[in-house]
Structure formats: structure tokens, C-alpha cells
Design a protein around this motif. Structure first.
Motif, PDB file in Angstrom:
ATOM      1  N   GLY A 282       0.638  -1.053   0.039  1.00 45.43           N
ATOM      2  CA  GLY A 282       0.048  -0.157  -0.080  1.00 45.43           C
ATOM      3  C   GLY A 282       0.927   1.441   0.124  1.00 45.43           C
ATOM      4  N   PRO A 283       1.482   1.598   1.033  1.00 48.87           N
ATOM      5  CA  PRO A 283       2.298   2.657   0.897  1.00 48.87           C
ATOM      6  C   PRO A 283       3.436   2.652  -0.135  1.00 48.87           C
ATOM      7  CG  PRO A 283       2.376   1.682   3.269  1.00 48.87           C
ATOM      8  CD  PRO A 283       1.879   0.795   2.238  1.00 48.87           C
ATOM      9  N   TYR A 284       3.921   1.491  -0.752  1.00 50.66           N
ATOM     10  CA  TYR A 284       4.742   1.505  -1.790  1.00 50.66           C
ATOM     11  C   TYR A 284       4.300   2.234  -3.097  1.00 50.66           C
ATOM     12  CZ  TYR A 284       7.707  -0.574  -5.792  1.00 50.66           C
ATOM     13  OH  TYR A 284       8.232  -0.567  -6.911  1.00 50.66           O
ATOM     14  N   LEU A 285       2.980   1.853  -3.326  1.00 50.97           N
ATOM     15  CA  LEU A 285       2.317   2.196  -4.413  1.00 50.97           C
ATOM     16  C   LEU A 285       2.108   3.486  -4.458  1.00 50.97           C
ATOM     17  CD1 LEU A 285      -0.471  -0.572  -4.958  1.00 50.97           C
ATOM     18  CD2 LEU A 285       1.711  -0.175  -6.263  1.00 50.97           C
ATOM     19  N   GLN A 286       2.057   4.178  -3.232  1.00 49.67           N
ATOM     20  CA  GLN A 286       1.658   5.573  -3.176  1.00 49.67           C
ATOM     21  C   GLN A 286       3.230   6.529  -3.353  1.00 49.67           C
ATOM     22  OE1 GLN A 286      -1.519   7.238  -0.117  1.00 49.67           O
ATOM     23  NE2 GLN A 286      -1.229   5.067   0.412  1.00 49.67           N
ATOM     24  N   VAL A 287       4.262   6.222  -2.689  1.00 53.21           N
ATOM     25  CA  VAL A 287       5.287   6.936  -2.562  1.00 53.21           C
ATOM     26  C   VAL A 287       6.070   6.585  -3.687  1.00 53.21           C
ATOM     27  CG1 VAL A 287       5.304   7.031  -0.004  1.00 53.21           C
ATOM     28  CG2 VAL A 287       6.342   5.182  -1.370  1.00 53.21           C
ATOM     29  N   VAL A 288       6.240   5.448  -4.514  1.00 53.19           N
ATOM     30  CA  VAL A 288       6.822   5.409  -5.646  1.00 53.19           C
ATOM     31  C   VAL A 288       5.946   5.618  -6.917  1.00 53.19           C
ATOM     32  CG1 VAL A 288       8.247   3.548  -6.971  1.00 53.19           C
ATOM     33  CG2 VAL A 288       8.494   3.691  -4.417  1.00 53.19           C
ATOM     34  N   PHE A 289       4.792   4.946  -7.038  1.00 45.84           N
ATOM     35  CA  PHE A 289       4.048   5.221  -8.312  1.00 45.84           C
ATOM     36  C   PHE A 289       3.361   6.711  -8.146  1.00 45.84           C
ATOM     37  CE2 PHE A 289       5.206   0.711  -8.420  1.00 45.84           C
ATOM     38  CZ  PHE A 289       4.986   0.384  -9.643  1.00 45.84           C
ATOM     39  N   GLY A 290       3.313   7.069  -7.063  1.00 49.19           N
ATOM     40  CA  GLY A 290       2.912   8.812  -7.064  1.00 49.19           C
ATOM     41  C   GLY A 290       1.297   8.245  -7.013  1.00 49.19           C
ATOM     42  N   THR A 346       9.996   0.430 -11.536  1.00 49.13           N
ATOM     43  CA  THR A 346       9.503   1.780 -11.179  1.00 49.13           C
ATOM     44  C   THR A 346       8.831   2.160 -12.451  1.00 49.13           C
ATOM     45  OG1 THR A 346      11.697   2.478 -12.103  1.00 49.13           O
ATOM     46  CG2 THR A 346      11.228   2.323  -9.608  1.00 49.13           C
ATOM     47  N   SER A 347       8.954   1.825 -13.747  1.00 51.04           N
ATOM     48  CA  SER A 347       8.353   2.157 -14.830  1.00 51.04           C
ATOM     49  C   SER A 347       7.207   1.479 -15.116  1.00 51.04           C
ATOM     50  CB  SER A 347       9.232   2.015 -16.003  1.00 51.04           C
ATOM     51  OG  SER A 347       9.537   0.978 -16.161  1.00 51.04           O
ATOM     52  N   TRP A 348       6.668   0.617 -14.357  1.00 45.68           N
ATOM     53  CA  TRP A 348       5.470  -0.412 -14.344  1.00 45.68           C
ATOM     54  C   TRP A 348       4.299   0.455 -14.445  1.00 45.68           C
ATOM     55  CZ3 TRP A 348       5.177  -6.058 -12.836  1.00 45.68           C
ATOM     56  CH2 TRP A 348       6.128  -6.864 -13.382  1.00 45.68           C
ATOM     57  N   THR A 349       3.111   0.113 -15.176  1.00 45.34           N
ATOM     58  CA  THR A 349       1.960   0.761 -14.885  1.00 45.34           C
ATOM     59  C   THR A 349       0.912  -0.356 -14.302  1.00 45.34           C
ATOM     60  OG1 THR A 349       1.424   0.178 -17.369  1.00 45.34           O
ATOM     61  CG2 THR A 349       2.349   2.503 -16.899  1.00 45.34           C
ATOM     62  N   PHE A 350      -0.176  -0.010 -14.179  1.00 46.07           N
ATOM     63  CA  PHE A 350      -1.466  -0.961 -13.606  1.00 46.07           C
ATOM     64  C   PHE A 350      -1.462  -2.414 -14.474  1.00 46.07           C
ATOM     65  CE2 PHE A 350      -5.743  -2.451 -13.263  1.00 46.07           C
ATOM     66  CZ  PHE A 350      -5.888  -2.897 -12.048  1.00 46.07           C
ATOM     67  N   PRO A 351      -1.622  -2.262 -15.780  1.00 46.23           N
ATOM     68  CA  PRO A 351      -1.699  -3.656 -16.540  1.00 46.23           C
ATOM     69  C   PRO A 351      -0.635  -4.491 -16.275  1.00 46.23           C
ATOM     70  CG  PRO A 351      -2.285  -1.634 -18.105  1.00 46.23           C
ATOM     71  CD  PRO A 351      -1.855  -1.098 -16.600  1.00 46.23           C
ATOM     72  N   LEU A 352       0.606  -4.060 -16.048  1.00 47.74           N
ATOM     73  CA  LEU A 352       1.731  -4.948 -15.903  1.00 47.74           C
ATOM     74  C   LEU A 352       1.686  -5.300 -14.466  1.00 47.74           C
ATOM     75  CD1 LEU A 352       4.400  -2.857 -17.384  1.00 47.74           C
ATOM     76  CD2 LEU A 352       3.317  -4.991 -18.278  1.00 47.74           C
ATOM     77  N   GLN A 447      14.729  11.473  -4.955  1.00 45.20           N
ATOM     78  CA  GLN A 447      13.684  10.863  -5.714  1.00 45.20           C
ATOM     79  C   GLN A 447      13.718   9.589  -6.496  1.00 45.20           C
ATOM     80  OE1 GLN A 447      10.425  11.356  -4.792  1.00 45.20           O
ATOM     81  NE2 GLN A 447      10.336  13.329  -3.680  1.00 45.20           N
ATOM     82  N   ALA A 448      14.611   9.818  -7.571  1.00 44.71           N
ATOM     83  CA  ALA A 448      14.826   8.823  -8.481  1.00 44.71           C
ATOM     84  C   ALA A 448      15.760   7.578  -7.457  1.00 44.71           C
ATOM     85  CB  ALA A 448      15.775   9.480  -9.460  1.00 44.71           C
ATOM     86  N   ALA A 449      16.624   7.779  -6.550  1.00 43.80           N
ATOM     87  CA  ALA A 449      17.383   6.788  -5.922  1.00 43.80           C
ATOM     88  C   ALA A 449      16.245   6.213  -4.903  1.00 43.80           C
ATOM     89  CB  ALA A 449      18.603   7.547  -5.153  1.00 43.80           C
ATOM     90  N   TYR A 450      15.633   7.086  -4.280  1.00 40.03           N
ATOM     91  CA  TYR A 450      14.367   6.304  -3.402  1.00 40.03           C
ATOM     92  C   TYR A 450      13.290   5.411  -4.090  1.00 40.03           C
ATOM     93  CZ  TYR A 450      10.666   6.207   0.029  1.00 40.03           C
ATOM     94  OH  TYR A 450       9.898   5.608   0.913  1.00 40.03           O
ATOM     95  N   ALA A 451      12.977   5.834  -5.248  1.00 39.73           N
ATOM     96  CA  ALA A 451      12.169   4.760  -5.991  1.00 39.73           C
ATOM     97  C   ALA A 451      12.786   3.583  -6.225  1.00 39.73           C
ATOM     98  CB  ALA A 451      11.713   5.515  -7.324  1.00 39.73           C
ATOM     99  N   VAL A 452      14.135   3.642  -6.711  1.00 41.31           N
ATOM    100  CA  VAL A 452      14.899   2.352  -7.256  1.00 41.31           C
ATOM    101  C   VAL A 452      15.056   1.683  -5.838  1.00 41.31           C
ATOM    102  CG1 VAL A 452      17.084   1.475  -8.027  1.00 41.31           C
ATOM    103  CG2 VAL A 452      15.948   3.468  -9.036  1.00 41.31           C
ATOM    104  N   ALA A 453      15.464   2.483  -4.639  1.00 38.87           N
ATOM    105  CA  ALA A 453      15.922   1.640  -3.651  1.00 38.87           C
ATOM    106  C   ALA A 453      14.643   0.896  -2.935  1.00 38.87           C
ATOM    107  CB  ALA A 453      16.473   2.518  -2.582  1.00 38.87           C
TER     108      ALA A 453
END
Length: 501
Positions: A282-290, A346-352, A447-453
Motif C-alpha cells: 500500500g505505501p509503496y504504491l503511493q510513494v513510488v508510483f505517485g 519503477t516504470s510499470w503501469t497498472f496493466p503490468l 526521488q530517483a534513488a528512493y524509487a529504485v531503492a
């Protein structure tokens, strides 16, 4: 079914709905709650694992109370308690108060869960019991769907508290309807209540679950040692005390039932794997996928709604497939879903992400009704409360352990990745302190490093949880393998004239 049975089945299904709507409710709200109360997300994991603490610590006690005072009375009292402490969550102004309210709310939920299965076992005739248990299992999926979406809708208006207030209102209305409609037979309580055993078990299990939760939240060592110390001392004392009783709270004879033993393993494996990862995603989808809170809740719907739909057909599926097939297939499908999600980028969208959520939903939908059936099959109605309590305790222990361990794995994986991506702020990135990390370098780099980490840590946790689900499927299949001997039926415990305590 008679009118009484229909009312009973409805009440039995309402219990897992409110309990499992509350379980994931804070998942999408954690960032908003943290901002409101001024704490980090890691500390707020206790809002979920603390709820599991209350569930796990009080389930056996709730089952024992149901066997003694009657499942209907305990159901009504627990629903009142659930309403009161849901309101306390809505009114809490500090994290300690909110966590404490969640723990006690979980305790009320424990009594609801144990008494709901006991209501089915005691009221519904065996030929209709499969349909009732299927509805009970479907209610779990419906609750898991409603909680995150309800919280997301509340946050669309900028507030997280109304989500708990709505849950309090629903529970209060359910308690009133229970008073008016549920049959509560008159008569003296059955047996003698084991107060000493209840305190030993509740505090001992509470120390164990709280210790595991605190480890995952990175709490200070003294608190962790005190919690584990309580468990190490009190749980062995509980075992010794129970050996002296003619009618123990935990009937070890239940473990001779292959369906019951297999259900325990399967339930814990489900909790350790897919249920724990849903909390952490839940938190991951918000903070990484926005995503917004509502969007994150909607992204979970393919898994939770499919789980509900499959479980609704649990009676028909159960008529064609054995418990062994349903439990092992449910765990295997959940594991496959987790494995599919473990390729996330980090580049995935919902269909994936959709195939992983669909497989996980199918797995949960197959397993949940089967877990409910495994908890009461072959158990005398007079002991069904304790049997259901013990089975659900295993699941909640798995939840608390899974959230703590998988959360620690995410942190470790994120830290290792951050040391490669942005060494100067690795510790701050792994802890989610983006503001502190930005002070050491640029906000864009952070932001970029956080999403990857975070993605690296989540992928590692998904891989581990998938392995746990597959292992659970194998062990459950072994325990539930066909046997040539006649099945063991655990009889009702006979009250003794005198009981040592």
C-alpha cells in the motif's frame, strides 16, 4: 434454511467483513496519518501489526468465552466493543493512543471471528454448513476490498478519521440488530472460566507479537527484550498450567485431525505471504508510483474483489474439490501472483501489475472458505469456539510475523540499493527520510534513488513471500494427504467436578 439460521449466517458473515475491512483500512492512509501526527511510515506499521497483535492475542480467549457463555452473546458484546474502539481510533490524537486503540479493536475482532464460526457450527446443519462457510470466506474478501477503498474515499476529502468513524457506526448498528434478532438461549454458562490461563496466554502471546512488530518497526532494544521476555516466561507457564486442568483452553487432540493441522499450516502460510505483502504494498504504491490513497485502494480491487467472487462459489467448489486441493491450489496461486509481482519496475503501469493481482485474488478466494471449513470440520460444537480461535490465532501470528519480517527485508534491500545509487544518503533513503536526504544532495536525485531503492527492497520481499506461499502449499498437501485410517473426531470436552488452576 430457517429464519433463525439465515440470521445466524448473516451475523457470522458480518463478523469477518468488519474485522477484515478494518485490518487493511490504514494501509493507504499511512502517509496521511504520519503527516497528521508527525511520525514516519515505519512507526505506523504498528497500526496494522498492532491490530494483528490484538487479534492473535485474544482469539483463543474469545473462543473460550464463546464456548462458555454462548457464541451469540459473545458476538454481540464483541461487536459493541469493536464499535467503541473504532470510534477511539477516529478520535485518537497521538500515535500511542491510536496504536493502543487498534490493539484493543483487534481484541474485539478476535472474539468476533471465533464466535462467528462457532455460530455456524452450532446452528447450521451439516448439509448446509458448506454454503455458510463459503459466505463467511467471501466476507473476508469483501472486507479486504472495502477497507482500503473506504479510507481512500475519506482521504479524497482530506481526512482519514471518518473512515474509522464509519466503521464504528456500522459495527454499532450491527450490534443493535444482533440484540434484536440473534437467538441467545437462556441458561447457565458452560464450564468454569479459566481466568489465570486467559491472562497468561493473552499477555504471553501479546508479548511475542508485539516484540516481532517492534523489531520490524526498529524499536529500541529494551522494549523488544521486555516484550520477548514476557513471552518466554509466560507461555511455558501457560503450558504447565493447562496440563493441570481437566478442561484445557487448547485441546491438543485437535491436532490429530488432518484437516485441522493442515488448515493451521495453510492459514499461517497465507498470512506470512500474500496478506502481509498486501499491507506492505500500500505505501509503496503511493510513494513510488505517485498514486493517491483512493487510487492505491482501487489498484487492490482486482485481487480483493476476485477473492470475494471466488469465495462465494466456495460451496460448489467444495463439492467438487477436496480441502487439500483447495488449500494447496490457493497457496500455489497466491505464490504465483507474488512471483509475478516480484518483477515490478519503477516504470510499470497498472496493466503490468494486473496478472499478479489476479492470481493472488484467485488464490485467496479458493483458500479462505477452505480455511474456515478446516477450523470446524470434525469438531464438536461445544469446542468449536476454541478450535476456531486457535486456527485464527495461527493466522494472526503469521500476519504479525510476516509484516515485521518482510518489512525488515524491504528495509535491508532498500539500504543495499541506496548504498549503490546514492551512498551519501543511503541510511536516510532506506528509512524514508527524503527531506533529510535532500539536504545532502538534490531533491531530484533523492526521488530517483528512493524509487529504485524501495523497488529493490519490495522485489526481494515479494520473492521471499512467494517462496513461503509455495512451501506452505507443499506442507499442507503433505498433511492433508489421504489416509487409510478412519478420521479422528474430537469429542466435546467433559466438565470435571473440580479444576486446578
Amino acid at each position: 434454511m430457517s429464519k433463525t439460521q439465515l440470521v445466524t449466517v448473516g451475523a457470522a458473515a458480518l463478523a469477518p467483513f468488519v474485522v477484515f475491512a478494518s485490518f487493511p483500512l490504514p494501509i493507504v492512509a499511512l502517509p496521511a496519518i504520519g503527516a497528521d501526527l508527525g511520525v514516519g511510515i515505519a512507526e505506523l506499521n504498528l497500526l496494522v501489526s498492532g491490530y494483528a497483535l490484538g487479534l492473535g492475542a485474544f482469539l483463543l480467549t474469545g473462543g473460550s468465552l464463546g464456548d462458555r457463555f454462548g457464541a451469540a452473546r459473545v458476538w454481540i458484546g464483541a461487536m459493541v466493543g469493536f464499535a467503541v474502539f473504532s470510534a477511539a481510533c477516529a478520535l485518537a490524537t497521538t500515535v500511542p493512543l491510536l496504536v493502543a486503540a487498534r490493539i484493543v479493536q483487534g481484541g474485539a475482532g478476535a472474539a468476533l471471528m471465533a464466535s462467528s464460526l462457532s455460530l455456524i457450527a452450532a446452528t447450521v446443519e451439516p448439509k448446509r454448513r458448506a454454503g455458510a462457510v463459503a459466505l463467511w470466506g467471501a466476507a473476508i474478501g469483501a472486507g479486504l476490498s472495502t477497507g482500503p477503498v473506504g479510507a481512500g474515499l475519506a482521504l479524497e476529502f482530506g481526512r482519514w478519521r471518518p473512515a474509522f468513524a464509519v466503521l464504528a457506526a456500522v459495527s454499532a448498528a450491527a450490534a443493535l440488530l444482533g440484540v434484536l434478532a440473534l437467538p441467545t438461549p437462556r441458561g447457565a454458562a458452560r464450564g468454569r472460566f479459566d481466568l489465570v490461563g486467559t491472562v497468561l496466554l493473552t499477555v504471553g502471546l501479546g508479548g511475542l507479537i508485539l516484540g516481532v512488530s517492534w523489531v520490524g518497526a526498529g524499536a529500541s532494544a529494551p522494549r523488544v527484550w521486555v516484550a520477548f521476555g514476557l513471552a518466554v516466561v509466560l507461555l511455558p507457564v501457560f503450558v504447565l498450567q493447562q496440563r493441570r486442568r481437566a478442561v484445557p483452553m487448547i485441546d491438543v487432540g485437535l491436532l490429530r485431525l488432518p484437516t485441522y493441522a493442515g488448515g493451521l499450516v495453510a492459514g499461517m502460510a497465507m498470512a506470512l505471504s500474500i496478506l502481509s505483502m498486501l499491507v506492505l504494498l500500500g505505501p509503496y504504491l503511493q510513494v513510488v508510483f505517485g498514486l493517491s490513497a483512493l487510487q492505491a485502494g482501487l489498484w487492490f480491487l482486482p485481487a480483493t474483489l476476485l477473492s470475494t467472487l471466488v469465495a462465494l462459489f466456495g460451496a460448489r467448489i467444495g463439492a467438487r474439490f477436496s480441502l487439500r486441493t483447495r488449500l494447496t491450489a490457493g497457496l500455489a496461486l497466491s505464490g504465483a501472483g507474488l512471483a509475478a509481482l516480484a518483477f515490478v519496475q519503477t516504470s510499470w503501469t497498472f496493466p503490468l501489475l494486473l496478472p499478479g493481482f489476479v492470481l493472488a485474488g484467485l488464490g485467496m478466494g479458493l483458500a479462505n472458505p477452505a480455511l474456515g471449513a478446516a477450523a470446524v470440520v470434525g469438531v464438536a460444537p461445544e469446542r468449536s469456539g476454541v478450535a476456531a480461535g486457535a486456527a485464527n490465532t495461527a493466522r494472526q501470528l503469521g500476519n504479525a510475523l510476516g509484516i515485521a519480517v518482510l518489512g525488515a527485508i524491504i528495509h535491508a534491500g532498500a539500504l543495499a540499493s541506496a548504498r549503490t545509487e546514492l551512498p551519501v544518503a543511503a541510511d536516510l533513503l532506506a528509512a524514508g527520510d527524503l527531506r533529510g536526504a535532500a539536504a545532502l544532495t538534490s531533491a531530484h536525485a533523492v526521488q530517483a534513488a528512493y524509487a529504485v531503492a524501495q523497488t529493490s527492497g519490495v522485489r526481494l520481499a515479494l520473492e521471499v513471500s512467494a517462496v513461503l506461499a509455495f512451501l506452505g502449499a507443499l506442507v499442507a498437501a503433505f498433511l492433508l494427504r489421504p489416509r487409510r485410517t478412519a478420521p479422528v473426531v474430537v469429542p466435546a470436552a467433559q466438565p470435571a467436578p473440580s479444576t486446578a488452576s
